[in-house]
Design an enzyme around this catalytic site. Sequence first.
Site, PDB file in Angstrom:
ATOM      1  N   THR A  43     -31.963  33.892  24.195  1.00 55.37           N
ATOM      2  CA  THR A  43     -32.506  34.394  25.461  1.00 55.37           C
ATOM      3  C   THR A  43     -31.504  34.239  26.596  1.00 55.37           C
ATOM      4  O   THR A  43     -31.608  34.944  27.594  1.00 55.37           O
ATOM      5  CB  THR A  43     -33.789  33.620  25.839  1.00 55.37           C
ATOM      6  N   ASP A  44     -30.529  33.329  26.453  1.00 50.16           N
ATOM      7  CA  ASP A  44     -29.657  33.053  27.616  1.00 50.16           C
ATOM      8  C   ASP A  44     -28.845  34.278  28.021  1.00 50.16           C
ATOM      9  O   ASP A  44     -28.741  34.594  29.204  1.00 50.16           O
ATOM     10  CB  ASP A  44     -28.775  31.804  27.402  1.00 50.16           C
ATOM     11  N   GLY A 129     -19.432  22.702  13.626  1.00 48.17           N
ATOM     12  CA  GLY A 129     -19.997  23.876  12.955  1.00 48.17           C
ATOM     13  C   GLY A 129     -21.460  23.709  12.585  1.00 48.17           C
ATOM     14  O   GLY A 129     -21.975  24.408  11.722  1.00 48.17           O
ATOM     15  N   LEU A 132     -24.563  22.392  17.116  1.00 53.17           N
ATOM     16  CA  LEU A 132     -24.942  21.392  18.127  1.00 53.17           C
ATOM     17  C   LEU A 132     -23.945  21.398  19.292  1.00 53.17           C
ATOM     18  O   LEU A 132     -23.872  20.439  20.062  1.00 53.17           O
ATOM     19  CB  LEU A 132     -25.054  19.999  17.495  1.00 53.17           C
ATOM     20  N   SER A 134     -20.482  21.504  19.660  1.00 54.86           N
ATOM     21  CA  SER A 134     -19.282  20.680  19.791  1.00 54.86           C
ATOM     22  C   SER A 134     -18.272  21.385  20.697  1.00 54.86           C
ATOM     23  O   SER A 134     -17.563  20.736  21.466  1.00 54.86           O
ATOM     24  CB  SER A 134     -18.670  20.401  18.428  1.00 54.86           C
ATOM     25  N   SER A 135     -18.229  22.723  20.649  1.00 50.90           N
ATOM     26  CA  SER A 135     -17.228  23.421  21.474  1.00 50.90           C
ATOM     27  C   SER A 135     -17.526  23.290  22.963  1.00 50.90           C
ATOM     28  O   SER A 135     -16.623  23.017  23.755  1.00 50.90           O
ATOM     29  CB  SER A 135     -17.081  24.883  21.060  1.00 50.90           C
ATOM     30  N   ASP A 180     -25.103  26.324  26.494  1.00 54.37           N
ATOM     31  CA  ASP A 180     -24.478  25.127  25.928  1.00 54.37           C
ATOM     32  C   ASP A 180     -23.633  24.382  26.963  1.00 54.37           C
ATOM     33  O   ASP A 180     -23.709  23.159  27.090  1.00 54.37           O
ATOM     34  CB  ASP A 180     -23.594  25.512  24.724  1.00 54.37           C
ATOM     35  N   TYR A 231     -23.608  37.329  15.735  1.00 53.69           N
ATOM     36  CA  TYR A 231     -24.001  36.964  17.101  1.00 53.69           C
ATOM     37  C   TYR A 231     -23.662  38.115  18.054  1.00 53.69           C
ATOM     38  O   TYR A 231     -24.498  38.565  18.830  1.00 53.69           O
ATOM     39  CB  TYR A 231     -23.264  35.686  17.515  1.00 53.69           C
TER      40      TYR A 231
HETATM   41  C1  GLA Z   1     -25.110  29.839  20.757  1.00 56.29           C
HETATM   42  C2  GLA Z   1     -24.555  30.285  22.101  1.00 56.29           C
HETATM   43  C3  GLA Z   1     -25.606  30.112  23.215  1.00 56.29           C
HETATM   44  C4  GLA Z   1     -26.929  30.770  22.818  1.00 56.29           C
HETATM   45  C5  GLA Z   1     -27.346  30.334  21.416  1.00 56.29           C
HETATM   46  C6  GLA Z   1     -28.562  31.077  20.927  1.00 56.29           C
HETATM   47  O1  GLA Z   1     -25.348  28.443  20.796  1.00 56.29           O
HETATM   48  O2  GLA Z   1     -23.417  29.532  22.444  1.00 56.29           O
HETATM   49  O3  GLA Z   1     -25.117  30.642  24.421  1.00 56.29           O
HETATM   50  O4  GLA Z   1     -26.845  32.161  22.916  1.00 56.29           O
HETATM   51  O5  GLA Z   1     -26.319  30.526  20.467  1.00 56.29           O
HETATM   52  O6  GLA Z   1     -29.665  30.745  21.675  1.00 56.29           O
END
Ligand code: GLA
Length: 395
Positions: A43-44, A129, A132, A134-135, A180, A231
């Site tokens: 959703t972001d 990977g 969670l 890490s990047s 993130d 993605y």
């Molecule tokens: C990854 C992306 C986030 C977000 C999620 C899915 O973590 O870095 O910005 O889009 O996927 O919610």
Amino acid sequence: MQNTNPAIENRAPALEQRFVQLFGESPRIYQAPGRVNLIGEHTDYNDGFVMPAAIGFYTRAAVAPRPDRKLAIHSQNYSEQVEFDLDHLPATGAGHWSDYVVGVVKMLVRSGKKLGGVNLLVDGNVPLGAGLSSSASIEVAVGYALLDLAESSTITRTQLALLCQRAENEFVGARCGIMDQFVASHGKRGQALLLDCRSLDLEYRQLPSPEVAVLAICNTMVKHSIAKGEYNQRRAECEAGVRALSKYLPQVRALRDVTPEDLERYGHELPEVVVRRCRHVIGENARVLKAAAALERGDLPAFGNLMLESHRSLRDDFAVSCSELDLMVELAEGVEGVYGTRMTGGGFGGCTIALVQAGCVEVFRRTVREGYERSTGRTPEIYICAAADGVDRIA
Ligand code: GLA
């Protein structure tokens, strides 16, 4: 806030020693956390809502200035050191671990920050990977550290998050949203973030105390190599939805602006796959707001049901789950004391999250581990986490 995972220990003194060994002087040390998303997936980048929490896994950055214009970066995780000239940084990433650091440095320079040479040691225990973040944690730790070292206090945590997102979008080449980096910057102990990704308005929501319920993160140990391409494809499908719908609804700038009734009315104009992607995002935004309200009233069963609905929607409409994530959710769902569970993060592997009643955690661990091992032959890692603070200097 403590993790009960024994693999997590305070490595700051060891990091300092290592820095002295490598560079011959004492550093300042900073840390930024990984994150888990409770609800609000994909959703972001649709200007919507998310509800993540920072977790007690960290990337640490030890830094000290040096007299020249060099940027020396040593990774403890990869046992490797690389050097760059601050005045001749590469134009784009090279698919190397140092991209996350160099990308942030580049964006800092581009935003007009005067940086001097620096020695940098990075070390982290955020599972790599695993979805969670890490990047984001390395980007935010390094960005915060360099700004603090340069005594450049004019940048806010939100600006730092945006700068790190830009590093990832433009230098590393991943089209991620803001979630993130934002939670690595703004995380708060014991609290989930309720973030409006359009306005960047942030509210905190108190999570249940660990005596009541805990967050259990289950790592499938599966890293799907298709994740990045898929993605970007999901993003493109969402954008196609916006383009088509805005012909009929000119006020629509993002899927955030589309109601279920709009989709009902104009959906037949869109390819079926795009309708399903839109349906997920529209439903998920509504679920985040309902979940925030449920948390406020302390209604954990309602919160848990929304997590389960979110998983079904990600699996069936957004198609970013995989068999291992579905299995993990199915196993967790069957355990007594589990309010709800879902895949978390981008998908195609990585982790699930479950909200588990405090007294039921040991049975949860055992049941999920044994069931997952039996079906897949892989041993999952299960982390019992509590919400942690965002980036900070720790030494
Ligand atoms: C990854 C992306 C986030 C977000 C999620 C899915 O973590 O870095 O910005 O889009 O996927 O919610």
